[in-house]
Each structure stands twice: as C-alpha cells, then as structure tokens.
Scaffold this motif. Structure first.
Motif, mmCIF file in Angstrom:
data_model
loop_
_atom_site.group_PDB
_atom_site.id
_atom_site.type_symbol
_atom_site.label_atom_id
_atom_site.label_comp_id
_atom_site.label_asym_id
_atom_site.label_seq_id
_atom_site.Cartn_x
_atom_site.Cartn_y
_atom_site.Cartn_z
ATOM 1 N N MET A 176 0.840 -1.195 -0.017
ATOM 2 C CA MET A 176 0.131 -0.150 0.027
ATOM 3 C C MET A 176 0.839 1.193 0.168
ATOM 4 S SD MET A 176 -3.225 0.731 2.743
ATOM 5 C CE MET A 176 -2.634 2.003 3.637
ATOM 6 N N SER A 229 -9.547 2.970 15.012
ATOM 7 C CA SER A 229 -8.608 4.048 14.403
ATOM 8 C C SER A 229 -7.190 4.203 15.057
ATOM 9 C CB SER A 229 -9.324 5.313 14.194
ATOM 10 O OG SER A 229 -10.536 5.280 13.877
ATOM 11 N N VAL A 246 -8.625 8.905 1.013
ATOM 12 C CA VAL A 246 -9.637 9.482 1.925
ATOM 13 C C VAL A 246 -9.071 10.404 2.834
ATOM 14 C CG1 VAL A 246 -11.605 9.265 3.432
ATOM 15 C CG2 VAL A 246 -11.391 7.680 1.751
ATOM 16 N N LEU A 275 -13.937 2.951 5.580
ATOM 17 C CA LEU A 275 -13.324 4.190 5.867
ATOM 18 C C LEU A 275 -14.230 5.193 6.002
ATOM 19 C CD1 LEU A 275 -10.237 4.468 3.673
ATOM 20 C CD2 LEU A 275 -10.159 3.672 6.236
ATOM 21 N N LEU A 322 -14.367 -0.904 2.597
ATOM 22 C CA LEU A 322 -12.823 -1.158 2.195
ATOM 23 C C LEU A 322 -12.411 -2.608 1.993
ATOM 24 C CD1 LEU A 322 -10.546 0.709 2.441
ATOM 25 C CD2 LEU A 322 -10.228 0.129 4.793
ATOM 26 N N GLN A 335 -4.184 2.816 15.071
ATOM 27 C CA GLN A 335 -3.316 1.748 14.586
ATOM 28 C C GLN A 335 -1.767 2.004 14.708
ATOM 29 O OE1 GLN A 335 -4.898 0.243 10.793
ATOM 30 N NE2 GLN A 335 -6.666 0.077 11.704
ATOM 31 N N ARG A 365 -11.209 7.436 9.459
ATOM 32 C CA ARG A 365 -11.419 6.889 10.837
ATOM 33 C C ARG A 365 -11.830 5.473 10.095
ATOM 34 N NH1 ARG A 365 -13.263 10.669 15.034
ATOM 35 N NH2 ARG A 365 -14.027 8.922 16.345
HETATM 36 C C1 MV4 Z 1 -6.912 4.002 3.057
HETATM 37 C C2 MV4 Z 1 -6.566 5.185 3.633
HETATM 38 C C3 MV4 Z 1 -6.767 6.593 2.975
HETATM 39 N N1 MV4 Z 1 -7.585 6.469 1.629
HETATM 40 N N2 MV4 Z 1 -7.585 4.050 1.916
HETATM 41 C C4 MV4 Z 1 -6.122 0.286 4.740
HETATM 42 C C5 MV4 Z 1 -5.723 -0.460 5.440
HETATM 43 C C6 MV4 Z 1 -5.649 -0.101 6.652
HETATM 44 N N3 MV4 Z 1 -4.336 -0.783 7.634
HETATM 45 C C7 MV4 Z 1 -4.910 1.270 6.508
HETATM 46 N N4 MV4 Z 1 -5.934 1.539 5.438
HETATM 47 C C8 MV4 Z 1 -5.961 2.996 4.802
HETATM 48 N N5 MV4 Z 1 -6.460 2.912 3.618
HETATM 49 C C9 MV4 Z 1 -7.661 5.288 1.209
HETATM 50 N N6 MV4 Z 1 -8.430 5.171 0.071
HETATM 51 C C10 MV4 Z 1 -5.977 5.461 4.963
HETATM 52 C C11 MV4 Z 1 -5.581 4.176 5.541
HETATM 53 C C12 MV4 Z 1 -5.001 4.393 6.922
HETATM 54 C C13 MV4 Z 1 -5.838 4.131 8.031
HETATM 55 C C14 MV4 Z 1 -7.083 3.859 7.760
HETATM 56 C C15 MV4 Z 1 -7.771 3.814 9.156
HETATM 57 C C16 MV4 Z 1 -6.887 3.689 10.357
HETATM 58 C C17 MV4 Z 1 -5.674 3.877 10.393
HETATM 59 C C18 MV4 Z 1 -4.832 4.192 9.307
HETATM 60 C C19 MV4 Z 1 -3.569 4.280 9.171
HETATM 61 C C20 MV4 Z 1 -2.850 4.418 8.044
HETATM 62 C C21 MV4 Z 1 -3.573 4.229 6.912
#
Ligand code: MV4
Length: 504
Positions: free
Chosen positions: A168, A230, A203, A277, A288, A232, A207
C-alpha cells in the motif's frame, strides 16, 4: 451439537474458544508446536497433540496434519481462530473433504472476499459505496498515470492481495507515482506472490470503522453494530472500542445495512467483519474490505451486545438458526480494548520476548482479560507478540476510560517489556479522551507527548524504592514500615529527590 472440537490455533484466541466450548459442554482438542508444549491453551484443553517445530510453516500452518489429528481424536469440527489457516479456502475444502465441519464461512465466500478488487466489485454490485477508484489490475505506469489524474491526487496504490498495509502506498502527486508503483508491486509480489495493484482515491483523515456481521445457514444476516479501530500502529490495531465515539444511530443503521448487503451477496455464514473508511470531515463512508474470520477485537462487541460470538459461531455451523434477530440486537454502554503486546514502547515497540516473572491481572467491576499466558510462561519470538487483550466496560465512554485508566494501574507484567505504559499514557491523553481518533493519532500522540514522561507506575515505584533505600541508610525505620507511609511522608520527598538526582 458437536461433542468435540479441535482448535487449530494457539495463545489467547485458542483459550477463548476453549472457554466457549466448555460452556457448551463440548470437549476440546488443542494442537501445539514444540515451543508451546507448556502453553496455556495446552493446559486448558481436554487433549493436546504436538504438530511440529516452532516455525508456523512447520506447525500451525500444517493443514493436513491438523486434519489428521482431528480425525484420530474424533473431533467433529475445527475452529481456526484468527490468523494461521483461518482465511485459507483450500484448507476449508480439505476440512470438508475429510468429513469435518469448518467453523467459519464457506470457501466460496472466503475467496470472493479474499481479493480486494473482487471484494470491491461485489460491494459495488450490491449497491454499497466504495472508495472511488478502480477494480481491475493496473497494466502499467501509463494506465496508473491516467487513472490517477481521473480520480485526482492524492491517491492510494493498493495490492489486491494486500493486508496489513503491505503493498500500500500513498501518492501525493505524479512525481511520486512511478517509484510508488514499483514499490507497491514489488512488495505485493514478495509478500503474496501476486503483484496486482489498483488505485483508490485517498480519503482525508479517515477513521477505521468496522461492522460485525453474523449469518446462519438459513439465509438470516444481521449486524451487531460497529467497532472503531482508528488507533493503529504500522497497520496493526492497538486500541479498539464499541460503539464508535462518532456514535450516531443513523450512521450505524446505514453502515449496518450496507454490511449486511455485502454478507448476503456472498451467502456468508458465521461471524464476519465489514470494514469501512469514514471521513472525519463529512462522515461519508466507504467499503474497504471484508474479513471472513472472527476478529481479535470481537470482545468489545460482545461487551456491548451481550452476545457470545464464539458460541454463536459454533451454533450456526451446526445448522441452528441465529439465536437473535436484528430487532433483538441493542448496544448498551461502552467498551474499550487495549492489545497488550510483549513490545518495548521506549524502543520503538521492538519485540520483547522472555519469561513473565510476575503477572497480576486487574480485578473489579467492568473488566475482561482475554489472556494466553500465565506467571512463569515464556513469550516466544516465533509468533505474534500479543499476550493479552484487556477490555473494560462502562455505561458510557467516560466511565470506560476511567475504568481502563484505573485497571491499567493495577496491571503488572514483569520480566518482559509490554505496551502497558503506553496505554496508561493514552488514557490520560486529551485528544483520545475527546475521541478525536483519526488515523494520525499515534504520530500526533508522539509529538504531543512530553519527552521523558516515564510510566507513571514506574515513577511511583522509583520513588518508593528511593524512599526505602534512604530510610534504611539513615537507620530511621525498618523498610516495611517505611513503605506503608511512603506516599505522603518526608521519605517520599527524600526518595523523589534521590530519584531525580539519579542517586538510586
Ligand atoms: C486508506 C486510507 C486512505 N484512503 N485508503 C487500509 C488498511 C489499513 N491498515 C489502513 N488503510 C488505509 N486505507 C484510502 N483510499 C488510509 C488508510 C490508513 C488508515 C485507515 C484507518 C485507520 C488507520 C490508518 C492508518 C494508516 C492508513
């Protein structure tokens, strides 16, 4: 109902499943690797069998061996827990061929949700909003460039086979695109043997909110509300709660309905989780992925719904209808879970294996500890370093935080470093208390955090130790007497001074 179940897992989740079986008067079979011969799940199960050396690939991932043991021990069903074989459709088919029941969804549902591009297609088909982006593998840089412009930067490159953030990449503008694409594909190939990558619009300040779904073999699909995950670290969840602090009944109903649509679209059976998300800006939400297993964080849902998810998993694969309807599900109070890892928060969360020389688990109202260790147990380097999940329940979020803060002060794990001190600080953090949990929480937390703020308990212990030392040296009183009067005494003041001057 089954008379005997084999648990193809270790640690706290194996113990959790054994507890449910015991309540249902079902006998249990554990499997273990060489280093786990003395583990808690082995001690708790009715029978236990060695399945090989420590590395997972030679033990907990050996499907054929585990199926053999299920047959020879006359178990009728296999519970996979999470991780290991829990989302391996080929294993599920082997279980069925052996005439056994897999405690989880059908392999077709698992495969449909196994690839992120396939999952996105199914969600779109079911009328569920997904993050704007593509659903086919990118053919190369030129297509990536065109697509990125179409959706608008910043974009995310994601591996279809991905998980845990592998493969990613966040891409802010076109200058970063070529190398990001190469890295994402390379990581995906190395980790999953599949370099398919697609594009999603990024995005802003998302959250992570997920909906627990449950389905039986009679076509009933329900949801059990949301969990907010959220907080992580390196794509690993560390704190989860239910309900989400953005808690709105309308949003829950809407997301719940979407999650049920996804479950229905793949003829799901058992416990599943649909991840979304949610934009912190306008609360819009996007599908997601779906996890086709019981999740680590399931206890917070159990605490606010009163439903035993493992018991329900076992009932539905035995062919019984769900024991509740959607109308029966209501969320009461608030639950928070901290994942306690054998990691050193002072050393960038490096793993900290070793022997647990002392263990004291908190007690009192509103507390649940799902542990997989005991005093004297060894935490091995071979597996996930999570040693316990500690959850609290309160009437509302404020009460739950107060309870967690109190209980974390009671928690003692000695012999190894753990994430307990980190959680003690988070429970005092104003941004956490206000529920402003967008994804930057931990990095923001590290910036907000004052340098050298030691673990509050370690600080107290240092003061008491200093006071004892001081009082002994002065020959004023005996050490035990000093310790009882330390917090407000002149020795505490002296001890504090000694600690501050590094005279310990
Ligand atoms: C995303 C995002 C922003 N935009 N996808 C997906 C797997 C998960 N471990 C984190 N992911 C994310 N996917 C899009 N299109 C941001 C994250 C993200 C995240 C999301 C929720 C909670 C914590 C996060 C930490 C890093 C990235």
């Amino acid at each position: 109902m089954f008379k005997k179940i084999l648990i193809a897992n270790r640690g706290e989740i194996a113990c959790r499943v054994i507890r449910a079986c015991r309540e249902m008067k079902i006998a249990t079979v554990a499997v273990y690797s060489d280093v786990d011969a003395d583990a808690l799940h082995v001690r708790m199960a009715d029978e236990a069998y060695n399945i090989g050396p420590a590395p997972s690939s030679e033990s907990y991932l050996r499907g054929e061996k585990i199926i053999d043991i299920a047959n020879t021990s006359r178990a009728e069903a296999i519970h996979p827990g999470y991780g290991f074989l829990s989302e391996n459709a080929a294993f599920v088919r082997d279980v069925h061929v052996a005439g056994l029941t897999f405690i989880g969804p059908p392999p077709e549902a698992m495969e449909a949700m196994g690839g992120k591009m396939s999952a996105r297609r199914i969600a779109i088909e079911a009328g569920v909003p997904v993050v704007p982006g593509t659903t086919e593998r990118l053919s190369g840089f030129d297509e990536a460039k065109e697509t990125a412009v179409k959706f608008g930067y910043p974009i995310m490159l994601k591996a279809s086979a991905g998980g845990g953030g592998k493969g990613m990449r966040l891409v802010m503008d076109e200058s970063e695109l070529r190398s990001a694409l190469e890295t994402a594909q390379g990581e995906a190939r190395a980790s999953f043997g599949d370099d398919a990558v697609y594009i999603e619009k990024a995005v802003q300040r998302p959250r992570h909110i997920e909906i627990q779904v449950f389905s039986d073999t009679h076509g009933n699909h329900v949801h059990l509300g949301e969990r907010e995950c959220s907080i992580q670290r390196r794509h690993q969840k560390v704190i989860e709660e239910a309900p989400s602090p953005i808690n709105s009944a309308d949003l829950r109903a809407e997301m719940g309905e979407c999650a049920v649509k996804v479950a229905r679209a793949v003829n799901y059976v058992g416990a599943g989780t649909v991840e979304f998300l949610v934009s912190d800006v306008d609360r819009s939400f996007y599908f997601l992925e779906m996890n086709t297993r019981l999740q680590v964080e399931h206890p917070v849902t159990e605490l606010v719904t009163g439903i035993d998810l493992v018991r329900e998993q076992i009932r539905v694969v035995a062919g019984q209808p769900l024991s509740f309807t959607q109308q029966d599900v209501s969320l009461t109070g608030h639950a928070i879970e901290c994942r306690i890892y054998a990691e050193d928060p002072e050393q960038n969360f490096m793993p900290s294996p070793g022997r647990i020389s002392r263990l004291r688990i908190p007690q009192g109202p509103g507390i649940r500890d799902d542990g997989g260790v005991f005093e004297g147990a060894d935490v091995s380097i071979y597996y996930d370093p999570m040693i316990s999940k500690f959850a609290v329940y309160g009437r509302d979020r404020r009460e739950a935080i107060d309870r967690m803060r109190r209980a974390l002060m009671e928690y003692r794990i000695e012999g190894i470093k753990t994430t307990l001190p980190f959680f003690r600080e988070v429970m005092e953090d104003e941004v956490f208390i206000e529920g402003r949990l967008d994804t930057g929480f931990i990095s923001g937390f590290n910036e907000r955090r004052k340098p050298n703020v030691a673990d509050p308990i370690a600080h107290d212990i240092a003061i008491i130790a200093a006071a004892l030392q001081y009082s002994k040296r002065q020959g004023l009183v005996d050490a035990a007497a000093a310790s009882t009067s330390v917090p407000n005494s002149k020795w505490a003041a002296a001890g504090r001074e000694a600690a501050l001057n590094n005279k310990l």
